[in-house]
Design an enzyme around this catalytic site. Structure first.
Site, PDB file in Angstrom:
ATOM      1  N   LYS A  34      23.631 -10.740   3.985  1.00  0.00           N
ATOM      2  CA  LYS A  34      22.814 -10.197   2.772  1.00  0.00           C
ATOM      3  C   LYS A  34      23.402 -10.481   1.543  1.00  0.00           C
ATOM      4  O   LYS A  34      22.790 -10.202   0.462  1.00  0.00           O
ATOM      5  CB  LYS A  34      22.364  -8.768   3.109  1.00  0.00           C
ATOM      6  CG  LYS A  34      21.363  -8.876   4.181  1.00  0.00           C
ATOM      7  CD  LYS A  34      19.974  -9.437   3.915  1.00  0.00           C
ATOM      8  CE  LYS A  34      19.115  -8.708   4.883  1.00  0.00           C
ATOM      9  NZ  LYS A  34      17.469  -9.357   4.420  1.00  0.00           N
ATOM     10  N   SER A 284      24.796 -13.020  12.160  1.00  0.00           N
ATOM     11  CA  SER A 284      24.586 -12.524  10.895  1.00  0.00           C
ATOM     12  C   SER A 284      25.183 -11.186  10.509  1.00  0.00           C
ATOM     13  O   SER A 284      25.168 -11.184   9.329  1.00  0.00           O
ATOM     14  CB  SER A 284      22.839 -12.380  10.841  1.00  0.00           C
ATOM     15  OG  SER A 284      22.576 -11.372  11.943  1.00  0.00           O
TER      16      SER A 284
END
Length: 301
Positions: A34, A284
């Site tokens: 992110k 991720s």
């Protein structure tokens, strides 16, 4: 920002019928991909009172980090479903983690109020051009490291990650396959694509908590990009997600959260195979509660 490593997984390669590589983005600053989108969005801001968003945890942590780098206040609105370890990580970076409501959509209402009434810049977690562009750097990075990659398996939530990676990767290698992977429980993008338009879903607890939340009834970018660029989608049960977490810890020595384990879970479940060349699983994020990880992996404290 770190250039995160790739490593081959022998056990998953054998199961998938071809080479499987792990893109270890959970080694990124703040523990998740992110930061790429958040840093890009903050860098492009003008004069604002601060920044805000609604987040299931990782985007909020990334935005808090990026805001601190440029000296901006940050208020991260989270629902009661966001795990305590992710709320604590936000406050540790000097931001406020404001608990509001029982869903990400409810948390967004407070973020919109801060934008409307207090002059904060609202930086959403996925449906924003600067966010999508920032996440797209992962697609280019993967192809720099593995030029012959044939399939990218991408955790799918609001679609900012998949949209950005797909846009970048397909621009360089049009034949590459993009597979989105999510959980069976409360997968908003999957439900929206099935309906043909953005829909609301009930947000429920899941091991893949970073994949929770809606895509927004007024979604401007990511719904259409995922619809047009994704070559397939896989949904996993909670047991299959747990199996992915466990396998990556035991066989590959990687500690990841549920959202990051969905690619491994799909291979283990026989739902994803290597076709025509290397399969890349995007890990991720690694921001899992340590006690939960020990429980899933079967370790004793």
């Amino acid at each position: 920002m770190r250039l995160t490593p790739v490593k081959q997984s022998p056990a998953l390669s054998e199961l998938a019928g071809g080479p499987v590589w792990l893109k270890c983005e959970h080694h990124q600053e703040t523990g998740a991909f992110k930061l790429r989108g958040a840093a890009n969005a903050v860098a492009r801001l003008g004069d604002v009172a601060g920044v805000t968003t609604a987040s299931t945890g990782n985007h909020g942590r990334a935005l808090a980090y990026a805001a601190r780098q440029v000296g901006l206040p940050a208020v991260i609105c989270v629902s009661r479903l966001v795990p305590e370890n992710k709320r604590a990580a936000i406050t540790a970076l000097g931001a406020e983690a404001r608990v509001t409501g029982a869903s990400q959509d409810e948390a967004f209402e407070e973020a919109r109020r801060l934008e409307r009434e207090e002059g904060f810049a609202l930086i959403p977690p996925f449906d924003h051009p600067d966010i999508v562009a920032g996440q797209g750097t992962l697609g280019l990075e993967i192809l720099d490291q593995l030029p012959d990659a044939a399939t990218l398996a991408i955790p799918l939530s609001g679609g900012g990650l998949l949209a950005g990676v797909a846009l970048a990767a397909k621009a360089r290698r049009p034949e590459i396959r993009i597979i989105g992977i999510s959980m069976e429980r409360g997968a908003a993008m999957a439900a929206s694509l099935s309906a043909g338009h953005p829909v609301e879903v009930e947000e429920v607890e899941t091991l893949a908590d970073s994949l929770g939340g809606g895509i927004g009834r007024d979604n401007r970018l990511t719904f259409a990009l995922c619809r047009d660029l994704m070559d397939g989608m896989i949904l996993l049960s909670e047991a299959e997600i747990a199996a992915g977490i466990r396998h990556l810890a035991r066989e590959d020595g990687e500690t990841v959260e549920g959202a990051a384990a969905v690619g491994a879970g799909a291979v283990l479940a026989g739902k994803l195979r290597a076709r025509g060349g290397p399969l890349v699983l995007l890990l991720s994020g690694g921001n899992i509660d340590p006690a939960l990880h020990r429980e899933i992996v079967g370790e004793t404290s």
